[in-house]
Design a protein around this motif. Structure first.
Motif, mmCIF file in Angstrom:
data_model
loop_
_atom_site.group_PDB
_atom_site.id
_atom_site.type_symbol
_atom_site.label_atom_id
_atom_site.label_comp_id
_atom_site.label_asym_id
_atom_site.label_seq_id
_atom_site.Cartn_x
_atom_site.Cartn_y
_atom_site.Cartn_z
ATOM 1 N N GLY A 147 0.754 -1.252 -0.204
ATOM 2 C CA GLY A 147 -0.071 0.048 0.084
ATOM 3 C C GLY A 147 0.976 1.481 -0.077
ATOM 4 N N VAL A 148 2.100 1.357 0.713
ATOM 5 C CA VAL A 148 2.862 2.217 0.771
ATOM 6 C C VAL A 148 3.411 2.656 -0.610
ATOM 7 N N ILE A 149 4.126 1.600 -1.359
ATOM 8 C CA ILE A 149 4.597 1.504 -2.507
ATOM 9 C C ILE A 149 3.429 2.354 -3.557
ATOM 10 N N LEU A 150 2.315 1.744 -3.552
ATOM 11 C CA LEU A 150 1.111 2.337 -4.657
ATOM 12 C C LEU A 150 0.928 3.740 -4.314
ATOM 13 N N SER A 151 0.838 4.067 -2.915
ATOM 14 C CA SER A 151 0.444 5.491 -2.604
ATOM 15 C C SER A 151 1.492 6.456 -2.794
ATOM 16 N N ALA A 152 2.736 6.255 -2.800
ATOM 17 C CA ALA A 152 3.813 7.050 -2.769
ATOM 18 C C ALA A 152 3.723 7.779 -4.365
ATOM 19 N N PHE A 153 3.169 7.302 -5.249
ATOM 20 C CA PHE A 153 3.020 7.735 -6.595
ATOM 21 C C PHE A 153 2.058 8.975 -6.682
ATOM 22 N N PHE A 154 0.911 8.975 -5.695
ATOM 23 C CA PHE A 154 0.119 10.019 -5.710
ATOM 24 C C PHE A 154 0.328 11.341 -4.942
ATOM 25 N N ALA A 155 1.490 11.084 -4.223
ATOM 26 C CA ALA A 155 2.243 12.242 -3.260
ATOM 27 C C ALA A 155 2.805 13.093 -4.336
ATOM 28 N N GLY A 156 3.537 12.392 -5.242
ATOM 29 C CA GLY A 156 4.232 13.271 -6.371
ATOM 30 C C GLY A 156 3.359 13.686 -7.234
ATOM 31 N N TYR A 157 2.271 13.064 -7.482
ATOM 32 C CA TYR A 157 1.374 13.537 -8.595
ATOM 33 C C TYR A 157 0.629 14.605 -8.089
ATOM 34 N N ALA A 158 0.204 14.627 -6.745
ATOM 35 C CA ALA A 158 -0.647 15.819 -6.406
ATOM 36 C C ALA A 158 0.255 16.890 -6.386
ATOM 37 N N ALA A 159 1.774 16.850 -6.212
ATOM 38 C CA ALA A 159 2.341 17.864 -5.853
ATOM 39 C C ALA A 159 2.626 18.857 -6.891
ATOM 40 N N THR A 160 2.553 18.357 -8.352
ATOM 41 C CA THR A 160 2.949 18.963 -9.428
ATOM 42 C C THR A 160 1.659 19.357 -10.405
ATOM 43 N N GLN A 161 0.248 19.226 -9.814
ATOM 44 C CA GLN A 161 -0.852 19.567 -10.467
ATOM 45 C C GLN A 161 -0.963 21.104 -10.819
ATOM 46 N N THR A 191 12.363 1.689 -12.150
ATOM 47 C CA THR A 191 11.537 0.942 -11.182
ATOM 48 C C THR A 191 12.024 -0.491 -10.595
ATOM 49 N N PRO A 192 12.507 -1.473 -11.775
ATOM 50 C CA PRO A 192 12.820 -2.502 -11.331
ATOM 51 C C PRO A 192 14.197 -2.569 -10.655
ATOM 52 N N GLY A 193 14.975 -1.603 -10.897
ATOM 53 C CA GLY A 193 16.296 -1.427 -10.260
ATOM 54 C C GLY A 193 16.283 -0.698 -9.027
ATOM 55 N N ALA A 194 15.515 0.144 -8.881
ATOM 56 C CA ALA A 194 14.899 0.985 -7.557
ATOM 57 C C ALA A 194 14.499 -0.198 -6.452
ATOM 58 N N ALA A 195 13.587 -1.223 -7.048
ATOM 59 C CA ALA A 195 12.827 -2.032 -6.262
ATOM 60 C C ALA A 195 13.962 -2.853 -5.237
ATOM 61 N N ALA A 196 14.984 -3.346 -6.324
ATOM 62 C CA ALA A 196 15.982 -4.228 -5.860
ATOM 63 C C ALA A 196 16.924 -3.562 -5.022
ATOM 64 N N ALA A 197 17.073 -2.077 -5.156
ATOM 65 C CA ALA A 197 18.014 -1.502 -4.315
ATOM 66 C C ALA A 197 17.553 -1.333 -2.921
ATOM 67 N N GLY A 198 16.132 -1.244 -2.846
ATOM 68 C CA GLY A 198 15.484 -1.121 -1.331
ATOM 69 C C GLY A 198 14.427 -0.033 -1.229
ATOM 70 N N ILE A 200 14.043 3.154 0.129
ATOM 71 C CA ILE A 200 14.251 4.417 -0.358
ATOM 72 C C ILE A 200 14.325 4.723 -1.755
ATOM 73 N N PRO A 201 15.111 4.010 -2.290
ATOM 74 C CA PRO A 201 14.875 4.057 -3.937
ATOM 75 C C PRO A 201 13.959 3.900 -4.446
ATOM 76 N N LEU A 202 13.026 2.879 -4.209
ATOM 77 C CA LEU A 202 11.572 2.699 -4.797
ATOM 78 C C LEU A 202 10.846 3.583 -4.247
ATOM 79 N N LEU A 203 10.649 4.068 -3.320
ATOM 80 C CA LEU A 203 9.754 5.165 -2.745
ATOM 81 C C LEU A 203 9.990 6.316 -3.591
ATOM 82 N N ALA A 204 11.555 6.688 -3.855
ATOM 83 C CA ALA A 204 11.695 7.912 -4.551
ATOM 84 C C ALA A 204 11.547 7.784 -6.151
#
Length: 334
Positions: A147-161, A191-198, A200-204
């Motif tokens: 859920g955290v991974i999925l919702s992180a997208f919308f944090a950035g999405y709302a920021a640049t509207q 995204t695949p590389g970020a997921a493998a890195a951990g 913080i990289p995936l959330l970023a």
């Protein structure tokens, strides 16, 4: 001085008339009706036209017929005469003043290519909803983490509207959308590389994906406002909106097949790389950056159109006067 004020879609023309008696304003409301108005007067509706119930005069024997018509504005013949005069006015104005809607003549290809960009946008955001099931099996994520991974997208999405709209107003929607596509495509592929890195990289990567996609709709709305004629803007917005659902359907339909054949990583690689096929069609397009000028707001006039309206204005005045006089004469005969 009598003045004819014409507002027709994108242009306002004010031209002096030869008769100094009154001030008559004619407004052409796009695709609806004509409205005559004079200060202190009421209007009357006839056959989808708004015409004056009375035309005041400044006095004089030559205007006696108009004055008598004013005293009986509700008679059927007078109303019909004024409707006829209004139709004559419309024909005169259409012949005298040429006004085309502002917009880019190539607006339809522009909207179609932008819609394809929105398809890519929604495919890139929706692929995670399918791929996360396989990713969770690979990295042993629980439901809360997903859920955290999925919702992180919308944090950035709302920021640049709002920011995306402001940047599009300043630099143009084409530039902002191009940068947004490049940004979200880059972090889709990453995204695949970020997921493998951990974590913080995936959330970023997810937040930056949302930041890139957040400018998509504001920039496209800016492009529509500057390039699509007013009468076609709802169509353009409908095309863009439909593209968003098409992108979601594409991602949900293709992602399971890609995952089963090549692995979940290829969902991000292929969808992210699709922007490389889109950019060659997008970059060469001619996109207007500035909003169409509003002559009514700026007070500027087109001299050629004003001169044409001046010639038409006399005919307008004659038509209105003749219609009122004929109506009164018909009343007297009856």
């Amino acid at each position: 001085m009598m003045v004819l004020s014409r507002v027709y879609g994108c242009q306002t023309v004010v031209a002096p008339l030869s008769q100094p008696s009154n001030k008559l304003a004619l407004t052409r409301l796009p695709d609806t009706h004509i409205r005559f108005s004079t200060p202190g007067m009421q209007t009357r509706h006839r056959h989808s036209l708004l015409v004056p119930a009375a035309v005041p005069s400044s006095g004089g024997g030559s205007n006696s017929s108009q004055q008598q018509t004013v005293s009986q504005p509700n008679t059927p013949n007078a109303g019909i005469s004024r409707v006829t005069a209004a139709k004559d006015v419309e024909e005169e104005l259409q012949a005298a003043v040429s006004c085309t809607e502002p917009g880019n003549k190539d607006w339809l290809p522009l909207v179609v290519v932008a819609a394809v960009g929105i398809v890519i946008c929604y495919a890139d955001r929706s692929n995670m909803s399918t791929a996360i099931l396989s990713m969770a099996d690979t990295y042993h994520w629980d439901k809360a983490y997903q859920g955290v991974i999925l919702s992180a997208f919308f944090a950035g999405y709302a920021a640049t509207q709002v920011l995306g709209g402001s940047l599009a107003d300043r630099y143009g929607g084409k530039v902002v959308l191009t940068v947004g596509v490049a940004l979200w495509s880059l972090f889709t592929v990453a995204t695949p590389g970020a997921a493998a890195a951990g974590t913080i990289p995936l959330l970023a990567a997810r937040v930056l994906l949302g930041i890139g996609e957040g400018v998509a709709f504001p920039s496209i709305h800016s492009i529509i406002a500057r390039n699509v004629p007013v009468s076609k803007r709802s169509t353009a917005v409908g095309i863009i909106t439909a593209a968003s659902y098409a992108g979601t359907a594409l991602a949900f339909g293709i992602s399971p097949l890609l995952i089963s054949k090549f692995g979940w990583q290829w969902v991000f690689y292929l969808f992210g790389a699709s922007a490389l096929l889109w950019l060659p069609f997008w970059v060469p397009l001619n996109v207007l950056k500035q909003l169409p000028a509003d002559p009514a707001a700026s007070g500027s006039q087109d001299p050629a159109a004003a001169a044409a309206a001046a010639g038409s204005a006399a005919a307008v005045a004659r038509g209105v006067g003749k219609g009122s006089k004929d109506g009164f004469q018909q009343q007297q005969q009856d």
